[in-house]
Write a protein that holds these residues in place. Structure first.
Motif, PDB file in Angstrom:
ATOM      1  N   SER A  11     -82.039  23.053  52.257  1.00 26.01           N
ATOM      2  CA  SER A  11     -81.493  21.700  52.214  1.00 26.01           C
ATOM      3  C   SER A  11     -82.281  20.771  53.132  1.00 26.01           C
ATOM      4  N   PHE A  22     -76.929  22.269  57.031  1.00 27.42           N
ATOM      5  CA  PHE A  22     -77.005  23.375  56.086  1.00 27.42           C
ATOM      6  C   PHE A  22     -78.263  24.218  56.302  1.00 27.42           C
ATOM      7  N   GLY A  38     -69.638  28.134  57.540  1.00 30.08           N
ATOM      8  CA  GLY A  38     -70.095  27.682  56.222  1.00 30.08           C
ATOM      9  C   GLY A  38     -69.001  26.980  55.445  1.00 30.08           C
ATOM     10  N   PHE A  39     -67.802  27.546  55.470  1.00 27.96           N
ATOM     11  CA  PHE A  39     -66.690  26.922  54.753  1.00 27.96           C
ATOM     12  C   PHE A  39     -66.334  25.569  55.359  1.00 27.96           C
ATOM     13  N   SER A  72     -68.761  22.819  54.595  1.00 28.24           N
ATOM     14  CA  SER A  72     -68.776  22.493  53.161  1.00 28.24           C
ATOM     15  C   SER A  72     -67.522  21.763  52.729  1.00 28.24           C
ATOM     16  N   LYS A  97     -67.663  17.995  52.291  1.00 28.24           N
ATOM     17  CA  LYS A  97     -68.554  17.682  51.172  1.00 28.24           C
ATOM     18  C   LYS A  97     -67.824  17.863  49.842  1.00 28.24           C
ATOM     19  N   ILE A  98     -67.057  18.944  49.736  1.00 25.59           N
ATOM     20  CA  ILE A  98     -66.307  19.212  48.502  1.00 25.59           C
ATOM     21  C   ILE A  98     -65.238  18.141  48.288  1.00 25.59           C
ATOM     22  N   GLU A 116     -66.868  14.913  47.261  1.00 24.54           N
ATOM     23  CA  GLU A 116     -67.470  14.943  45.932  1.00 24.54           C
ATOM     24  C   GLU A 116     -66.427  14.863  44.829  1.00 24.54           C
TER      25      GLU A 116
END
Length: 297
Positions: A91, A96, A128-129, A132, A135-136, A139
């Motif tokens: 990325s 990331f 990581g979760f 993210s 972002k999820i 989005e």
């Protein structure tokens, strides 16, 4: 730690650094911080690192094997994880990239230290979760989430100030009759705060497990409280703008979260320990009394 273990750690570290440097050297694009800058991914990273450091003795206690490499099954798992990290597109977002590097290091760690990678794996999953999650949300639910937040904030603030809203835009009319417009985007809606809460909640579950029947209520209480403290933060922004103007409002915007979230988190930790520890204690006392009654009978 014995000399062989130190050598294994040095070899693992040297290989990890060498592969990382080579990969970054052949990267096809620049690695930058995402715009606009948000501190929460680095707060999450620091939380995971500090937690891992506090648990270093538990990790080291699982690293006592004399052989250089772990069993073949662990080696296969480690190679697979490292391969996934290397094949994963790199990325442009530094956050990331850090995850990718840590994933590679974890794969190599499994190859050398087998079971000792269990806790680092959990921490990397949490990291990581958590990075993210916003972002999820942004989005797939960003606009809807921001609209709901704007609606709630406007109704709460309207109890005290002349506030109206349309879509994601709040309007505040100060005592001089000047109207200011405040745009509530998804970042202001609290996705970052929830990501940090999820990190802290996961780390607490790893370290201090409450009774199973209290996990869901504690989780829901935490999500609700985190959302409420974010709404309170936005209402404070409106209050600052109404009483002192936009310049002060932006100062409150920059610093209010660093006061409100730790305060809320301290309350949550107290409730978490109170509910989890008290119920466990009461259950233990009840079981002991039951045993004594059985013996007397």
């Amino acid at each position: 730690m014995n000399p062989k273990m130190k050598n294994k750690l040095l070899i693992w570290l040297a290989i990890s650094i060498a592969i990382t440097v080579l990969r970054l050297s052949f990267s096809q694009h620049d690695i930058v911080l995402a715009e606009p800058f948000t501190a929460h991914p680095f707060v999450i990273l620091i939380l995971c690192i500090v937690f891992g450091w506090l648990k270093k003795d538990a990790i080291l206690s699982q690293m006592n094997e004399e052989r250089m490499l772990a069993d073949s099954s662990y080696v296969a798992v480690g190679v697979f994880i490292a391969a996934v990290a290397l094949l994963m597109p790199l990325s442009e977002d530094l956050v990331f990239v850090i995850f990718n590097i840590l994933l590679l290091c974890l794969g190599l760690f499994v190859i050398f230290f087998a079971d000792a990678a269990y806790l680092p794996s959990l921490l990397l999953f949490v990291y990581g979760f958590s990075i993210s999650f916003p972002k999820i949300i942004n989005e797939y639910f960003g606009t809807q989430y921001a609209l709901i937040t704007t609606n709630i904030v406007s109704h709460v603030a309207a109890l005290f100030y002349p506030v109206a809203f349309e879509g994601q835009v709040l309007s505040v009319t100060n005592p001089e009759g000047v109207k200011d417009l405040l745009y509530i985007d998804v970042g202001c809606s609290g996705s970052a705060s929830i990501a940090i809460f999820l990190t802290v909640f996961a780390l607490m579950l790893i370290d201090i497990k409450p009774r199973k029947d209290s996990i869901l209520p504690l989780f829901l209480f935490g999500i609700l409280g985190t959302s409420v403290q974010n709404i309170l933060r936005l209402v404070l922004l409106i209050a600052a703008d109404y009483h002192f103007g936009s310049a002060v409002m932006w100062q409150v915007h920059d610093y209010a979260g660093y006061v409100l979230f730790p305060t809320w988190f301290a309350i949550f930790v107290y409730v978490y320990l109170k509910v989890g520890m008290e119920k466990t204690h009461i259950t233990a006392v009840d079981e002991k009394e039951d045993k004594n009654i059985s013996i007397m009978n």
